[in-house]
Design an enzyme around this catalytic site. Sequence first.
Site, PDB file in Angstrom:
ATOM      1  N   SER A   1      -8.053  -7.712  -5.752  1.00  0.00           N
ATOM      2  CA  SER A   1      -7.051  -6.720  -6.115  1.00  0.00           C
ATOM      3  C   SER A   1      -6.892  -5.688  -5.003  1.00  0.00           C
ATOM      4  CB  SER A   1      -7.505  -6.071  -7.414  1.00  0.00           C
ATOM      5  OG  SER A   1      -6.479  -5.305  -7.952  1.00  0.00           O
ATOM      6  N   CYS A   2      -5.870  -4.892  -5.131  1.00  0.00           N
ATOM      7  CA  CYS A   2      -5.604  -3.786  -4.199  1.00  0.00           C
ATOM      8  C   CYS A   2      -6.854  -2.919  -4.058  1.00  0.00           C
ATOM      9  CB  CYS A   2      -4.449  -2.949  -4.719  1.00  0.00           C
ATOM     10  SG  CYS A   2      -4.275  -1.331  -3.963  1.00  0.00           S
ATOM     11  N   PRO A   3      -7.262  -2.465  -2.900  1.00  0.00           N
ATOM     12  CA  PRO A   3      -6.618  -2.643  -1.605  1.00  0.00           C
ATOM     13  C   PRO A   3      -7.269  -3.739  -0.755  1.00  0.00           C
ATOM     14  CG  PRO A   3      -8.231  -0.911  -1.401  1.00  0.00           C
ATOM     15  CD  PRO A   3      -8.392  -1.507  -2.786  1.00  0.00           C
TER      16      PRO A   3
END
Lengths: 78, 197
Positions: free
Chosen positions: A16-18
């Site tokens: 997932s981000c980042p």
Amino acid sequence: MPVIEVAHTIDARGLSCPMPIVKTAQAVKTIPAGAALELLATDPGSTKDVAAWCRATGNELVEQTVDGAVYRFVIRRK
Amino acid sequence: MTTTTLAPFDPLAEAIAAVDGLPEVTDTALPAPADDGQVKTKDLLIIDYSGDLEKVWASLILASTGAAMGVRTRVFVTFWGLQVFVKDSKRITGENWMQKMMSAMQRPGISHRKLSKMNFLGMGPWMMGRLAKQYGVASPKELLEAAQALGVEFIPCQMTMDMFGLKPEDMIDGMSEPAGAATVIGLMTENSTPLFI
């Protein structure tokens, strides 16, 4: 379509981000200028984030495709 | 009726033309500044004030992303935020009983953060950790490692270190030299976008 030779593949699938961006930033330093790398990601936000990262760092987003749930980006180091 | 157009009267231009030895004015345009499509970026300054899990998480996401985007990123860690950057292995820190009791009441270290809401004796953070793993979200510890690898500077607050009785060897490796409020204000007013988290 000409096939771009990629020097390195980053597998950020499931991350997932980042992390896709963080891993891209780390990997781009390991390839020579002008070479390309490939990023595989499943985070839908990466479509916007990779473009923003390329704009900010001056690296070129050469190709962007999607295969099912997997996004593939080809980035050329400036 | 006829009108006559008067020659433009420009004494300054005439005076300048009358002076010998001035460099010839050429019409060649200056070379345009190289446009590499890059936006000039400011530095990023995050002030890590809170030690709450969710806020530390957010600040480390922004710090690692900032550095990944080629933005010079500094994190000033102060008050409860400083506790986050004490080594995970440290249990009790400080020199006097109050400092020791403070660390006993809230264990320092990045892996021992509590949620500001819904902590429920650690149930909340445990569930957050499980969810993060399930959805591929990097933990604060992983983000901190990535941030340090990308060159984020973590600056401890000298005043808070003194107040909590923390010594440099209590802190994680790779921290910058401790500094104070004037450093923060200096950075803020020079070329940094400040974030207070």
